[in-house]
Design an enzyme around this catalytic site. Structure first.
Site, short mmCIF file in Angstrom:
data_model
loop_
_atom_site.label_atom_id
_atom_site.label_comp_id
_atom_site.label_asym_id
_atom_site.label_seq_id
_atom_site.Cartn_x
_atom_site.Cartn_y
_atom_site.Cartn_z
N ASN A 1 0.87 -1.18 0.00
CA ASN A 1 0.00 0.00 0.00
C ASN A 1 0.91 1.23 0.00
OD1 ASN A 1 -1.79 2.06 0.54
ND2 ASN A 1 -2.20 1.42 2.66
N LYS B 1 0.23 4.32 -0.35
CA LYS B 1 -0.34 5.55 0.25
C LYS B 1 -0.06 6.75 -0.65
CE LYS B 1 -0.05 3.32 4.71
NZ LYS B 1 0.15 3.40 6.15
N HIS C 1 -9.44 1.46 4.99
CA HIS C 1 -8.15 1.62 5.67
C HIS C 1 -8.31 2.60 6.84
CE1 HIS C 1 -4.02 2.75 6.47
NE2 HIS C 1 -3.68 1.61 5.90
N GLU D 1 -6.57 4.95 7.87
CA GLU D 1 -6.31 6.36 7.56
C GLU D 1 -7.54 7.00 6.90
OE1 GLU D 1 -2.60 5.68 5.54
OE2 GLU D 1 -1.71 5.13 7.46
N GLU E 1 -5.39 -4.67 10.79
CA GLU E 1 -4.35 -3.66 10.95
C GLU E 1 -4.59 -2.88 12.25
OE1 GLU E 1 -2.37 -2.61 7.00
OE2 GLU E 1 -4.12 -1.31 7.18
N GLY F 1 2.73 2.34 10.74
CA GLY F 1 3.69 3.42 10.56
C GLY F 1 4.43 3.81 11.83
N SER G 1 3.48 -2.08 10.32
CA SER G 1 4.93 -2.18 10.48
C SER G 1 5.50 -3.55 10.15
CB SER G 1 5.35 -1.75 11.90
OG SER G 1 5.01 -0.39 12.13
N GLY H 1 2.85 -1.10 4.30
CA GLY H 1 2.93 0.31 3.94
C GLY H 1 4.37 0.71 3.66
P1 PGA Z 1 2.96 0.33 7.62
O1 PGA Z 1 1.47 0.56 7.01
O2 PGA Z 1 3.46 -0.96 7.06
O3 PGA Z 1 3.74 1.53 7.16
O4 PGA Z 1 2.79 0.27 9.10
C1 PGA Z 1 0.58 -0.51 6.86
C2 PGA Z 1 -0.73 -0.03 6.29
O5 PGA Z 1 -1.18 1.06 6.66
O6 PGA Z 1 -1.34 -0.72 5.46
#
Ligand code: PGA
Length: 257
Positions: free
Chosen positions: A9, A11, A95, A97, A171, A177, A217, A238
């Site tokens: 992803n 983003k 998601h 976010e 998630e 992140g 992460s 991500g």
């Molecule tokens: P991250 O994001 O691997 O940077 O933690 C995962 C995601 O939001 O799908």
């Protein structure tokens, strides 16, 4: 058995040129990886170019969101049919976010899931609790609520083939992140809960077939231990999906033992 599915992803990252450079690298390095389905979710602007570049490869393309109407006066939105037209096979929906910053609710998630499936897209639907919710012992309640939203958009009577086109991503928001990954045991506990929920509210067949990705992460050094858990069927990645070397290592780590 469930074929592991790993999706990057991206983003809000990468121009068209940067996107093409990355997927060309991924195609070269992962083209012969047969035991894992690999996908990328570039920003809308790069979807078509990326899909074209991946046309003759096994890698699949996903959007990061979609709208629930097919056309009309909805400035700024992109419909499932347009995504198919651009070469997408999948859409990430719900998601955290989107939920946190853009007003996504369980109701809009359900509408998007329904529209995406109807248009022939596969859906990667995200669920997961915040840190406050985990600390308040409401993780299962929140995940259950999110699942209710996702499956309000699914006609369970459509049968087994549908299980192939619905993927869930657990998630935990506190792990996204932050560099703070859920332990394999923490993730497995929620994945098992999700599978039990599917058995109860959808069907035993769906519970057995639906892939549940872990996201938050995921890095080359923790991917293998997470993927070894019985109910973790891949990853939604991500930050570590923005560099070919890291993402390739994660995809390889997802191969069944
Ligand atoms: P991250 O994001 O691997 O940077 O933690 C995962 C995601 O939001 O799908």
């Amino acid at each position: 058995m469930r074929t592991p599915f790993v999706v990057g992803n991206w983003k809000l990252h990468k121009t068209i040129a940067e996107s093409l450079a990355l997927v060309t690298e991924l195609k070269n390095q992962l083209g012969s990886l047969r035991e894992v389905v690999v996908g990328v979710a570039p920003p809308f602007t790069a979807l078509h170019a990326v899909a074209k570049r991946l046309e003759d490869s096994s890698l699949v393309v996903s959007s990061q969101d979609c709208y629930w109407e097919e056309k009309g006066a909805f400035t700024g939105e992109v419909s499932p049919g347009m995504l198919r037209d651009a070469g997408c096979a999948w859409a990430i929906i719900g998601h955290s976010e989107r939920r946190q910053f853009f007003g996504e609710t369980d109701e809009t998630v359900g509408k998007k899931v329904k529209a995406a499936l109807a248009a022939g897209l596969g859906v990667i639907a995200c669920v997961g609790e915040t840190l406050a919710q985990r600390d308040g012992n409401t993780t299962f309640q929140i995940v259950e609520q999110h699942l209710g939203g996702v499956f309000s958009g699914v006609d369970a009577t459509q049968g087994a083939a549908l299980s192939e086109r619905i993927v869930l991503a657990y998630e935990p928001v506190w792990a996204i992140g932050t560099g703070r990954t859920a332990t394999p045991a923490q993730a497995q506990e929620v994945h098992a809960f999700i599978r039990a929920w599917l058995a109860k509210h959808v069907s035993a067949a769906a519970a057995a077939a639906i892939r549940i990705q872990y996201g938050g992460s995921v890095k080359p050094d923790n991917a293998a231990t997470l993927m070894r858990e019985p109910d973790i069927d891949g990853a939604l990645v991500g930050g570590a999906s923005l560099q070919a070397a890291d993402f390739v290592a994660i995809c390889r780590a997802a191969r069944p033992a």
